[in-house]
Design a protein around this motif. Structure first.
Motif, PDB file in Angstrom:
ATOM      1  N   GLU A   1     -30.173 -25.168 -88.675  1.00 23.04           N
ATOM      2  CA  GLU A   1     -30.408 -26.153 -87.618  1.00 23.04           C
ATOM      3  C   GLU A   1     -31.881 -26.088 -87.230  1.00 23.04           C
ATOM      4  O   GLU A   1     -32.400 -25.012 -86.889  1.00 23.04           O
ATOM      5  CB  GLU A   1     -29.547 -25.836 -86.398  1.00 23.04           C
ATOM      6  N   ALA A   2     -32.594 -27.204 -87.289  1.00 25.51           N
ATOM      7  CA  ALA A   2     -34.012 -27.257 -86.915  1.00 25.51           C
ATOM      8  C   ALA A   2     -34.146 -27.648 -85.450  1.00 25.51           C
ATOM      9  O   ALA A   2     -33.392 -28.487 -84.943  1.00 25.51           O
ATOM     10  CB  ALA A   2     -34.753 -28.260 -87.785  1.00 25.51           C
ATOM     11  N   PHE A   3     -35.118 -27.029 -84.758  1.00 24.92           N
ATOM     12  CA  PHE A   3     -35.349 -27.382 -83.359  1.00 24.92           C
ATOM     13  C   PHE A   3     -36.761 -26.952 -82.951  1.00 24.92           C
ATOM     14  O   PHE A   3     -37.445 -26.231 -83.692  1.00 24.92           O
ATOM     15  CB  PHE A   3     -34.300 -26.734 -82.444  1.00 24.92           C
ATOM     16  N   THR A   4     -37.190 -27.403 -81.780  1.00 22.38           N
ATOM     17  CA  THR A   4     -38.490 -27.010 -81.240  1.00 22.38           C
ATOM     18  C   THR A   4     -38.292 -26.354 -79.881  1.00 22.38           C
ATOM     19  O   THR A   4     -37.311 -26.629 -79.171  1.00 22.38           O
ATOM     20  CB  THR A   4     -39.426 -28.217 -81.083  1.00 22.38           C
ATOM     21  N   ASP A   5     -39.229 -25.477 -79.525  1.00 18.62           N
ATOM     22  CA  ASP A   5     -39.205 -24.878 -78.197  1.00 18.62           C
ATOM     23  C   ASP A   5     -40.013 -25.759 -77.237  1.00 18.62           C
ATOM     24  O   ASP A   5     -40.609 -26.767 -77.654  1.00 18.62           O
ATOM     25  CB  ASP A   5     -39.705 -23.434 -78.246  1.00 18.62           C
TER      26      ASP A   5
ATOM     27  N   GLU B   1     -42.817 -25.495 -76.028  1.00 16.28           N
ATOM     28  CA  GLU B   1     -44.231 -25.581 -76.375  1.00 16.28           C
ATOM     29  C   GLU B   1     -44.484 -26.386 -77.643  1.00 16.28           C
ATOM     30  O   GLU B   1     -45.634 -26.530 -78.082  1.00 16.28           O
ATOM     31  CB  GLU B   1     -44.824 -24.181 -76.539  1.00 16.28           C
ATOM     32  N   GLY B   2     -43.400 -26.871 -78.260  1.00 18.55           N
ATOM     33  CA  GLY B   2     -43.544 -27.680 -79.462  1.00 18.55           C
ATOM     34  C   GLY B   2     -43.527 -26.907 -80.755  1.00 18.55           C
ATOM     35  O   GLY B   2     -43.731 -27.491 -81.836  1.00 18.55           O
ATOM     36  N   ASN B   3     -43.299 -25.593 -80.709  1.00 19.56           N
ATOM     37  CA  ASN B   3     -43.208 -24.792 -81.930  1.00 19.56           C
ATOM     38  C   ASN B   3     -41.898 -25.061 -82.655  1.00 19.56           C
ATOM     39  O   ASN B   3     -40.850 -25.244 -82.025  1.00 19.56           O
ATOM     40  CB  ASN B   3     -43.296 -23.302 -81.591  1.00 19.56           C
ATOM     41  N   SER B   4     -41.938 -25.080 -83.969  1.00 21.13           N
ATOM     42  CA  SER B   4     -40.755 -25.381 -84.793  1.00 21.13           C
ATOM     43  C   SER B   4     -40.036 -24.112 -85.188  1.00 21.13           C
ATOM     44  O   SER B   4     -40.660 -23.079 -85.511  1.00 21.13           O
ATOM     45  CB  SER B   4     -41.170 -26.148 -86.053  1.00 21.13           C
ATOM     46  N   TRP B   5     -38.707 -24.191 -85.193  1.00 17.27           N
ATOM     47  CA  TRP B   5     -37.850 -23.055 -85.537  1.00 17.27           C
ATOM     48  C   TRP B   5     -36.687 -23.529 -86.393  1.00 17.27           C
ATOM     49  O   TRP B   5     -36.323 -24.704 -86.398  1.00 17.27           O
ATOM     50  CB  TRP B   5     -37.278 -22.412 -84.270  1.00 17.27           C
ATOM     51  N   GLY B   6     -36.054 -22.572 -87.050  1.00 13.39           N
ATOM     52  CA  GLY B   6     -34.790 -22.814 -87.719  1.00 13.39           C
ATOM     53  C   GLY B   6     -33.829 -21.690 -87.398  1.00 13.39           C
ATOM     54  O   GLY B   6     -34.195 -20.504 -87.446  1.00 13.39           O
ATOM     55  N   VAL B   7     -32.603 -22.034 -87.021  1.00  9.80           N
ATOM     56  CA  VAL B   7     -31.552 -21.039 -86.825  1.00  9.80           C
ATOM     57  C   VAL B   7     -30.576 -21.218 -87.977  1.00  9.80           C
ATOM     58  O   VAL B   7     -30.198 -22.334 -88.324  1.00  9.80           O
ATOM     59  CB  VAL B   7     -30.878 -21.182 -85.442  1.00  9.80           C
ATOM     60  N   CYS B   8     -30.196 -20.129 -88.624  1.00 12.75           N
ATOM     61  CA  CYS B   8     -29.430 -20.236 -89.867  1.00 12.75           C
ATOM     62  C   CYS B   8     -28.509 -19.031 -90.016  1.00 12.75           C
ATOM     63  O   CYS B   8     -28.594 -18.059 -89.266  1.00 12.75           O
ATOM     64  CB  CYS B   8     -30.372 -20.301 -91.069  1.00 12.75           C
ATOM     65  N   LEU B   9     -27.628 -19.100 -90.995  1.00 16.31           N
ATOM     66  CA  LEU B   9     -26.808 -17.934 -91.310  1.00 16.31           C
ATOM     67  C   LEU B   9     -27.464 -17.134 -92.437  1.00 16.31           C
ATOM     68  O   LEU B   9     -28.295 -17.640 -93.190  1.00 16.31           O
ATOM     69  CB  LEU B   9     -25.385 -18.325 -91.683  1.00 16.31           C
ATOM     70  N   GLY B  10     -27.081 -15.885 -92.532  1.00 19.57           N
ATOM     71  CA  GLY B  10     -27.539 -15.001 -93.594  1.00 19.57           C
ATOM     72  C   GLY B  10     -26.724 -13.733 -93.540  1.00 19.57           C
ATOM     73  O   GLY B  10     -25.925 -13.515 -92.616  1.00 19.57           O
ATOM     74  N   VAL B  11     -26.899 -12.881 -94.542  1.00 25.46           N
ATOM     75  CA  VAL B  11     -26.230 -11.584 -94.548  1.00 25.46           C
ATOM     76  C   VAL B  11     -27.261 -10.491 -94.794  1.00 25.46           C
ATOM     77  O   VAL B  11     -28.237 -10.690 -95.508  1.00 25.46           O
ATOM     78  CB  VAL B  11     -25.108 -11.485 -95.608  1.00 25.46           C
TER      79      VAL B  11
ATOM     80  N   SER C   1     -39.255 -18.864 -88.040  1.00 25.68           N
ATOM     81  CA  SER C   1     -40.249 -19.835 -87.608  1.00 25.68           C
ATOM     82  C   SER C   1     -40.449 -20.887 -88.685  1.00 25.68           C
ATOM     83  O   SER C   1     -40.066 -20.709 -89.845  1.00 25.68           O
ATOM     84  CB  SER C   1     -41.575 -19.136 -87.302  1.00 25.68           C
ATOM     85  N   GLY C   2     -41.048 -21.995 -88.303  1.00 32.85           N
ATOM     86  CA  GLY C   2     -41.283 -23.065 -89.255  1.00 32.85           C
ATOM     87  C   GLY C   2     -42.462 -23.917 -88.860  1.00 32.85           C
ATOM     88  O   GLY C   2     -43.137 -23.656 -87.854  1.00 32.85           O
ATOM     89  N   GLU C   3     -42.705 -24.936 -89.647  1.00 38.97           N
ATOM     90  CA  GLU C   3     -43.730 -25.928 -89.352  1.00 38.97           C
ATOM     91  C   GLU C   3     -43.160 -27.311 -89.647  1.00 38.97           C
ATOM     92  O   GLU C   3     -42.445 -27.499 -90.630  1.00 38.97           O
ATOM     93  CB  GLU C   3     -44.988 -25.695 -90.200  1.00 38.97           C
ATOM     94  N   TRP C   4     -43.491 -28.244 -88.776  1.00 37.57           N
ATOM     95  CA  TRP C   4     -43.058 -29.630 -88.992  1.00 37.57           C
ATOM     96  C   TRP C   4     -44.127 -30.529 -88.372  1.00 37.57           C
ATOM     97  O   TRP C   4     -44.007 -30.972 -87.235  1.00 37.57           O
ATOM     98  CB  TRP C   4     -41.693 -29.868 -88.362  1.00 37.57           C
ATOM     99  N   GLU C   5     -45.154 -30.756 -89.137  1.00 41.58           N
ATOM    100  CA  GLU C   5     -46.275 -31.562 -88.656  1.00 41.58           C
ATOM    101  C   GLU C   5     -45.918 -33.048 -88.667  1.00 41.58           C
ATOM    102  O   GLU C   5     -45.019 -33.482 -89.396  1.00 41.58           O
ATOM    103  CB  GLU C   5     -47.510 -31.313 -89.535  1.00 41.58           C
ATOM    104  N   GLU C   6     -46.642 -33.825 -87.882  1.00 40.16           N
ATOM    105  CA  GLU C   6     -46.361 -35.248 -87.747  1.00 40.16           C
ATOM    106  C   GLU C   6     -46.412 -35.943 -89.109  1.00 40.16           C
ATOM    107  O   GLU C   6     -47.381 -35.828 -89.856  1.00 40.16           O
ATOM    108  CB  GLU C   6     -47.375 -35.903 -86.804  1.00 40.16           C
ATOM    109  N   GLY C   7     -45.322 -36.628 -89.443  1.00 42.98           N
ATOM    110  CA  GLY C   7     -45.239 -37.374 -90.691  1.00 42.98           C
ATOM    111  C   GLY C   7     -45.009 -36.534 -91.921  1.00 42.98           C
ATOM    112  O   GLY C   7     -44.896 -37.075 -93.033  1.00 42.98           O
ATOM    113  N   GLU C   8     -44.931 -35.218 -91.750  1.00 42.38           N
ATOM    114  CA  GLU C   8     -44.790 -34.315 -92.895  1.00 42.38           C
ATOM    115  C   GLU C   8     -43.351 -33.818 -93.019  1.00 42.38           C
ATOM    116  O   GLU C   8     -42.494 -34.071 -92.178  1.00 42.38           O
ATOM    117  CB  GLU C   8     -45.755 -33.132 -92.753  1.00 42.38           C
ATOM    118  N   TRP C   9     -43.116 -33.049 -94.082  1.00 40.51           N
ATOM    119  CA  TRP C   9     -41.803 -32.453 -94.325  1.00 40.51           C
ATOM    120  C   TRP C   9     -41.662 -31.155 -93.534  1.00 40.51           C
ATOM    121  O   TRP C   9     -42.652 -30.449 -93.326  1.00 40.51           O
ATOM    122  CB  TRP C   9     -41.619 -32.148 -95.807  1.00 40.51           C
TER     123      TRP C   9
END
Length: 507
Positions: free
Chosen positions: A256-260, A262-272, A290-298
C-alpha cells in the motif's frame, strides 16, 4: 528522507496490510482468515508506535467463519475466511472491503465479498456487511474526484488464473453501476492480486502484487490517463521485491503506497523474516519501507530492511512499539461459543469450558483462547489448576496455525500424564510423548521459542522443571497464509469441564 522505523512495524501474524492516513493518524488493517475476532485495526501517529484499538469483525452476527477450513495443495496451504482487506476513508466514514472465502465440499473456495463501515473508528463498532458481486479476492476501493466509487479486485478467470478487474459500485447497496472490465493482467507473474488505484498528477496508477505470495512475490505498477485504461506498465517493474536476493526479509509484496503529512512517500507491505536454514516461523508480517514518487513520475520503493543504521538510537524512548487495548488482541478459532470463556478479573487468568471438538476439527470451534506470537525469542506459559477429581479432560498450551498444524503441551487428567504433540499434515509429521506425573493442585506449562526451536517444558506443583520436547521450527514452517497463535485450550471426552488457567503469558 525520514528515518525508517524498526521493522516489522506489526510483528507476528499480520499479513496483507492496508493503510489509510486521516490527517495525522494512520490506520492499518490485516487479514485474519479463520480467526475471530477478525480484521484488527492498528493506529499510529509516527509509524513507529502502534496500538491495536479494535477489530472490524467483532460481532459473530456480522459473519460466520464456520467454513474457513484450510486446504492442503501441493505448493500451498490455503486457509479460508477473511482475505486481504482494504481500508479507506471518505466523507467522514471509514470503509473496509474484504473477501470471506468459504470452503464447502460442494462449493470449494467460494468468494463472498463485502463492505463494512464506521463513522467512529475509535469506538470499535462496525456495521453489518453489505455484500457485492465480485468473483475473486483482494477488493479495494477508489473514490474519484467526480464522486464515483470504483471497486478493483483480483478476478478469477479460471482456477489459479487471475487478472485485475474494475467496476463502479454503490457502497450503500453493493450494486454494480457499470460493467466489470479487465484493466491489467500484470507483467506475467502468477496470480495478479492486491490491486490499489491512486490518482496523481492526472494519472491513474494501479499497484498490484504478482508472482504468488511466497518466492516470487513482487509489486508492479501501470498507469493510464483514463481509469478504464489502457494501462501502460512501468518500465522499471518490479518496483519492489526481494526475489533473487539474499535479504533477510523475503516474500515482500502486497504493498500500500501512502504519504506522511510532510509529503514523504512510503510503502507498507508484507514480508517474512527468513533464517538461512529456510525457517520463517513468524509467517507473513507487516513491514514499512521508504519510497519516492516525484510529480509525473513512477513510484519506487527502497529494499525492505529490518534495522537501518541509526534507527535504534533514534527510537530508544523506552515506549512499547506495539500495544493493545485490553482484551482486543485475544483470538478464538472460527465461530466460538463465547459463554465457554470467563475472565477471572485479569487478562492473565481465564476459565475455559471444554468441548469435544479438538484443534484438528476443520469447521467447529475448539475451546481455545490465545494471542498472536509477537517475538522470535520469547516464553509463553500458563498454570493449570487441577480440574475436579474424576474429570476427563485434556488441557494445555498450544502453538496453533490451523487444523493441520499445531504443537502443544498438555495435561491429560484421565491418566494423570503430561504430554506433547506435534501435528503437521502438510509435512506429514506426527510426534508425541507423555510422562506420568503425580497429582498436584497446579501444573505449570511452558513453551520457550527461538528462531530455530520450540522447547516444551513443565513442572508439577513445586517440582523441578522438566523438558518434554525440543522441536525444530522447520517442522512448523510451511508455505501458508497464517502465522503462529499461542494460547490455552481444553478438550473433553463428552462432558464439559471447567478448567481454570492462571498466569497466562504469551510472547
Amino acid at each position: 528522507m525520514p528515518t525508517i522505523p524498526i521493522n516489522p512495524i506489526i510483528p507476528g501474524f499480520a499479513p496483507d496490510p492496508s493503510l489509510v492516513r486521516v490527517e495525522s493518524d494512520y490506520f492499518l488493517v490485516n487479514s485474519t482468515f479463520h480467526l475471530f475476532p477478525g480484521l484488527p485495526i492498528y493506529t499510529s501517529k509516527d509509524l513507529v508506535h502502534w496500538e491495536h484499538i479494535g477489530n472490524a469483525l467483532h460481532r459473530q452476527s456480522q459473519m460466520s467463519l464456520e467454513h474457513s477450513s484450510t486446504k492442503i495443495n501441493p505448493d500451498l496451504l490455503a486457509t479460508g475466511g477473511l482475505f486481504a482487506p482494504t481500508i479507506r476513508y471518505h466523507n467522514e466514514t471509514f470503509y473496509i472491503v474484504c473477501t470471506n472465502i468459504i470452503h464447502k465440499p460442494d462449493i470449494p473456495g467460494r468468494a463472498e465479498n463485502f463492505v463494512i463501515s464506521t463513522k467512529d473508528i475509535w469506538a470499535g463498532e462496525w456495521s453489518d456487511p453489505v455484500y457485492f458481486d465480485h468473483d475473486g479476492i483482494d477488493p479495494s476501493l477508489f473514490f474519484d474526484d467526480d464522486g464515483k466509487v470504483y471497486l478493483q479486485g483480483s478476478h478469477t478467470v479460471r482456477p489459479r488464473v487471475t487478472e485485475i478487474n474494475l467496476f463502479e459500485i454503490d457502497l450503500t447497496t453493493g450494486k454494480r453501476l457499470s460493467e466489470e472490465k479487465n484493466i491489467w493482467g500484470g507483467t506475467g507473474g502468477k496470480f495478479p492480486e492486491g490491486p490499489h488505484i491512486y490518482k496523481r498528477d492526472g494519472w491513474y496508477y494501479v499497484l498490484i502484487a504478482e508472482g504468488g505470495t511466497h518466492e516470487g512475490h513482487m509489486i508492479t505498477t501501470a498507469r493510464s490517463k483514463d481509469i478504464w485504461g489502457p494501462y501502460e506498465p512501468c518500465p522499471s517493474n518490479p518496483i519492489l521485491t526481494a526475489a533473487g536476493t539474499r535479504e533477510y526479509i523475503q516474500y515482500v509484496g502486497h504493498c500500500e503506497a501512502f504519504t506522511d503529512p510532510e509529503g514523504n512517500s512510503w510503502g507498507v507491505c508484507l514480508g517474512v523474516r527468513m533464517e538461512k536454514g529456510g525457517r520463517y516461523i513468524m509467517g507473513r508480517e507487516t513491514f514499512l519501507t521508504s519510497g519516492e514518487w516525484e510529480e509525473g513520475e513512477w513510484p519506487a520503493f527502497d529494499t525492505v530492511k529490518m534495522d537501518p543504521k541509526g534507527v535504534v538510537a533514534a527510537q530508544g524512548d523506552g515506549k512499547p512499539r506495539l500495544s493493545a487495548r485490553p482484551g482486543v488482541d485475544f483470538l478464538h478459532i472460527r465461530n466460538p461459543e463465547l459463554s465457554n470463556y470467563s475472565s477471572l478479573g485479569t487478562d492473565r487468568a481465564v476459565t475455559i469450558t471444554s468441548v469435544s471438538s479438538d484443534l484438528s476439527h476443520p469447521n467447529e470451534s475448539p475451546s481455545f483462547i490465545g494471542k498472536r506470537m509477537r517475538y522470535l525469542d520469547g516464553t509463553s506459559s500458563v498454570t493449570i489448576v487441577s480440574p475436579p477429581e474424576g474429570s476427563r479432560v485434556t488441557a494445555g498450551l498450544v502453538v496453533y496455525k490451523d487444523e493441520h498444524r499445531y504443537l502443544r503441551i498438555f495435561l491429560d487428567t484421565s491418566e494423570s500424564r503430561i504430554g506433547f504433540e506435534l501435528v503437521n499434515g502438510y509435512q506429514k509429521l506426527s510426534k508425541s510423548n507423555t510422562q506420568s506425573v503425580e497429582k498436584v493442585t497446579e501444573y505449570h506449562l511452558t513453551i520457550d521459542h527461538t528462531e530455530k526451536e520450540f522447547r516444551l517444558s513443565y513442572s508439577a506443583g513445586e517440582g523441578s522443571k522438566t523438558t518434554l520436547a525440543v522441536i525444530d521450527t522447520l517442522e512448523m514452517t510451511d508455505p501458508d497464509f497464517v502465522g503462529p497463535v499461542i494460547g490455552a485450550f481444553a478438550v473433553d471426552q463428552g462432558h464439559a469441564v471447567k478448567v481454570e488457567f492462571r498466569n497466562l503469558e504469551i510472547s
